[in-house]
Structures are given as C-alpha cells and as structure tokens.
Design a protein around this motif. Structure first.
Motif, PDB file in Angstrom:
ATOM      1  N   ILE A   1       0.835  -1.192   0.000  1.00 39.70           N
ATOM      2  CA  ILE A   1       0.000   0.000   0.000  1.00 39.70           C
ATOM      3  C   ILE A   1       0.874   1.247   0.000  1.00 39.70           C
ATOM      4  CG2 ILE A   1      -2.043  -1.043   1.036  1.00 39.70           C
ATOM      5  CD1 ILE A   1      -1.125  -0.104   3.752  1.00 39.70           C
ATOM      6  N   THR A   2       0.506   2.204  -0.844  1.00 34.59           N
ATOM      7  CA  THR A   2       1.224   3.471  -0.940  1.00 34.59           C
ATOM      8  C   THR A   2       0.331   4.549  -0.343  1.00 34.59           C
ATOM      9  OG1 THR A   2       2.395   2.706  -2.899  1.00 34.59           O
ATOM     10  CG2 THR A   2       2.327   5.084  -2.520  1.00 34.59           C
ATOM     11  N   VAL A   3       0.827   5.182   0.693  1.00 37.88           N
ATOM     12  CA  VAL A   3       0.001   6.088   1.492  1.00 37.88           C
ATOM     13  C   VAL A   3       0.815   7.243   2.063  1.00 37.88           C
ATOM     14  CG1 VAL A   3      -1.637   4.302   2.215  1.00 37.88           C
ATOM     15  CG2 VAL A   3       0.431   4.662   3.538  1.00 37.88           C
ATOM     16  N   LYS A   4       0.087   8.245   2.559  1.00 41.30           N
ATOM     17  CA  LYS A   4       0.684   9.275   3.399  1.00 41.30           C
ATOM     18  C   LYS A   4       0.401   8.902   4.848  1.00 41.30           C
ATOM     19  CE  LYS A   4       0.853  13.205   0.345  1.00 41.30           C
ATOM     20  NZ  LYS A   4       0.543  14.621   0.164  1.00 41.30           N
ATOM     21  N   ILE A   5       1.281   9.308   5.713  1.00 39.60           N
ATOM     22  CA  ILE A   5       1.135   9.022   7.141  1.00 39.60           C
ATOM     23  C   ILE A   5       0.484  10.218   7.807  1.00 39.60           C
ATOM     24  CG2 ILE A   5       2.396   8.568   9.271  1.00 39.60           C
ATOM     25  CD1 ILE A   5       4.547   7.261   7.456  1.00 39.60           C
TER      26      ILE A   5
ATOM     27  N   PHE B   1      12.906   7.062   9.365  1.00 40.08           N
ATOM     28  CA  PHE B   1      12.530   7.100   7.957  1.00 40.08           C
ATOM     29  C   PHE B   1      11.086   7.581   7.793  1.00 40.08           C
ATOM     30  CE2 PHE B   1      10.402   4.717   4.595  1.00 40.08           C
ATOM     31  CZ  PHE B   1      11.116   5.128   3.486  1.00 40.08           C
ATOM     32  N   LEU B   2      10.175   7.036   8.590  1.00 40.94           N
ATOM     33  CA  LEU B   2       8.764   7.421   8.495  1.00 40.94           C
ATOM     34  C   LEU B   2       8.537   8.858   8.947  1.00 40.94           C
ATOM     35  CD1 LEU B   2       7.001   4.155   9.703  1.00 40.94           C
ATOM     36  CD2 LEU B   2       7.263   4.989   7.357  1.00 40.94           C
ATOM     37  N   LEU B   3       9.248   9.277   9.985  1.00 36.54           N
ATOM     38  CA  LEU B   3       9.133  10.646  10.465  1.00 36.54           C
ATOM     39  C   LEU B   3       9.610  11.636   9.399  1.00 36.54           C
ATOM     40  CD1 LEU B   3       8.345  12.468  12.799  1.00 36.54           C
ATOM     41  CD2 LEU B   3      10.650  12.192  13.713  1.00 36.54           C
ATOM     42  N   ALA B   4      10.723  11.327   8.747  1.00 37.23           N
ATOM     43  CA  ALA B   4      11.229  12.188   7.672  1.00 37.23           C
ATOM     44  C   ALA B   4      10.239  12.235   6.505  1.00 37.23           C
ATOM     45  CB  ALA B   4      12.592  11.693   7.202  1.00 37.23           C
ATOM     46  N   SER B   5       9.667  11.109   6.164  1.00 34.56           N
ATOM     47  CA  SER B   5       8.688  11.064   5.065  1.00 34.56           C
ATOM     48  C   SER B   5       7.449  11.877   5.410  1.00 34.56           C
ATOM     49  CB  SER B   5       8.293   9.617   4.766  1.00 34.56           C
ATOM     50  OG  SER B   5       9.406   8.891   4.308  1.00 34.56           O
ATOM     51  N   GLN B   6       6.984  11.768   6.662  1.00 38.23           N
ATOM     52  CA  GLN B   6       5.811  12.528   7.081  1.00 38.23           C
ATOM     53  C   GLN B   6       6.118  14.030   7.066  1.00 38.23           C
ATOM     54  OE1 GLN B   6       4.637  12.363  11.192  1.00 38.23           O
ATOM     55  NE2 GLN B   6       2.466  12.566  10.687  1.00 38.23           N
ATOM     56  N   ALA B   7       7.274  14.413   7.571  1.00 38.04           N
ATOM     57  CA  ALA B   7       7.646  15.830   7.636  1.00 38.04           C
ATOM     58  C   ALA B   7       7.759  16.442   6.234  1.00 38.04           C
ATOM     59  CB  ALA B   7       8.963  15.992   8.388  1.00 38.04           C
ATOM     60  N   GLN B   8       8.179  15.638   5.253  1.00 39.14           N
ATOM     61  CA  GLN B   8       8.322  16.125   3.877  1.00 39.14           C
ATOM     62  C   GLN B   8       7.062  15.886   3.046  1.00 39.14           C
ATOM     63  OE1 GLN B   8      11.916  14.520   2.141  1.00 39.14           O
ATOM     64  NE2 GLN B   8      13.039  14.813   4.037  1.00 39.14           N
TER      65      GLN B   8
ATOM     66  N   VAL C   1       9.398  -1.148   3.941  1.00 42.42           N
ATOM     67  CA  VAL C   1       8.828   0.169   3.625  1.00 42.42           C
ATOM     68  C   VAL C   1       9.845   0.962   2.798  1.00 42.42           C
ATOM     69  CG1 VAL C   1       9.639   1.172   5.812  1.00 42.42           C
ATOM     70  CG2 VAL C   1       7.668   2.185   4.636  1.00 42.42           C
ATOM     71  N   HIS C   2       9.330   1.786   1.881  1.00 47.41           N
ATOM     72  CA  HIS C   2      10.201   2.689   1.113  1.00 47.41           C
ATOM     73  C   HIS C   2       9.445   3.950   0.736  1.00 47.41           C
ATOM     74  CE1 HIS C   2       8.493   2.095  -2.913  1.00 47.41           C
ATOM     75  NE2 HIS C   2       8.469   0.803  -2.676  1.00 47.41           N
ATOM     76  N   THR C   3      10.185   5.005   0.359  1.00 48.87           N
ATOM     77  CA  THR C   3       9.557   6.253  -0.067  1.00 48.87           C
ATOM     78  C   THR C   3       9.201   6.167  -1.540  1.00 48.87           C
ATOM     79  OG1 THR C   3      11.692   7.230  -0.617  1.00 48.87           O
ATOM     80  CG2 THR C   3      10.787   7.729   1.551  1.00 48.87           C
ATOM     81  N   ASN C   4       8.376   7.101  -1.954  1.00 48.36           N
ATOM     82  CA  ASN C   4       7.985   7.183  -3.371  1.00 48.36           C
ATOM     83  C   ASN C   4       8.343   8.551  -3.915  1.00 48.36           C
ATOM     84  OD1 ASN C   4       6.419   4.654  -3.961  1.00 48.36           O
ATOM     85  ND2 ASN C   4       5.537   5.301  -2.040  1.00 48.36           N
TER      86      ASN C   4
END
Length: 117
Positions: free
Chosen positions: A31-35, A84-91, A114-117
């Motif tokens: 699943i590809t999502v925003k946190i 990693f998740l915190l950085a993705s959420q912040a960006q 998990v990975h970024t998109n």
C-alpha cells in the motif's frame, strides 16, 4: 480413466483451484500512502503509523483501526524505520508498506518492508 472414474480435473482447473486456495490464505498487500499520525506508546514497545488509505487494510488481524504497528524495541531496524517514516511525514512524501497486513503485531496489522515514493 483414472481411479476416480470421471472425476478427473484438467490441468487448468487444477491450477485455478490451487491459485484460489493460496490467494485466500494471503492478505498481504503493498500500500502506498501518506502518514497522518506517527508515534510510540510510552510504557510499551509498540510504535504505530496511522495511514490515509481510505479503507481498512486487508488482513486477518483482529484490531484494524487504520494503523500499521511494529515492535519499536526488538524489530530489526526499528529505530531506522521510525526515523525514515518521520522524515517522510515531515516532507509530506508517500511511503509504500510492503506486505501490509500479512503479519500482526499486538493484533494490529504490521508490514515486511517500507520505502519512499
């Protein structure tokens, strides 16, 4: 004729039956999502990410409240996952959780990678 009389299956019927059996056993999805929320419980080792999926995660886990959870102390790379998740959420970046719902942690859906998109 075989020992079962006229009850023989064609090769294609057999393949379809096998695929139906295995697909019903596996609830994992990528699943590809925003946190939307990210955190850890203070007195336990449970970390969580609430995700914007718009539907429940496909899983057999009994507690499916729109979050993905993992063991923040004992999972391999637990601290890296949180960072990693915190950085993705912040960006405001989307992430892909692989194998979401395949396993459960504390009866909630978990993930394999998990990975970024």
């Amino acid at each position: 004729m075989n020992i079962y009389g006229d009850m023989s299956l064609s090769k294609y019927q057999f393949i379809v039956i096998v695929l139906m059996f295995f697909s019903s056993l596996s609830y994992a999805e990528n699943i590809t999502v925003k946190i939307s929320k990210l955190g850890c419980h203070k007195d336990t080792n449970v970390c969580f990410a609430y995700i914007d999926l718009g539907r429940p995660i496909e899983t057999n886990c009994t507690r499916n409240d729109g979050s993905i959870r993992w063991d923040g102390m004992n999972d391999n790379n637990a601290a890296s996952i949180m960072a990693f998740l915190l950085a993705s959420q912040a960006q405001d970046k989307k992430v892909t959780f692989g194998g979401a719902g395949e396993t459960c942690f504390m009866d909630f859906p978990s993930f394999r990678w998990v990975h970024t998109n």
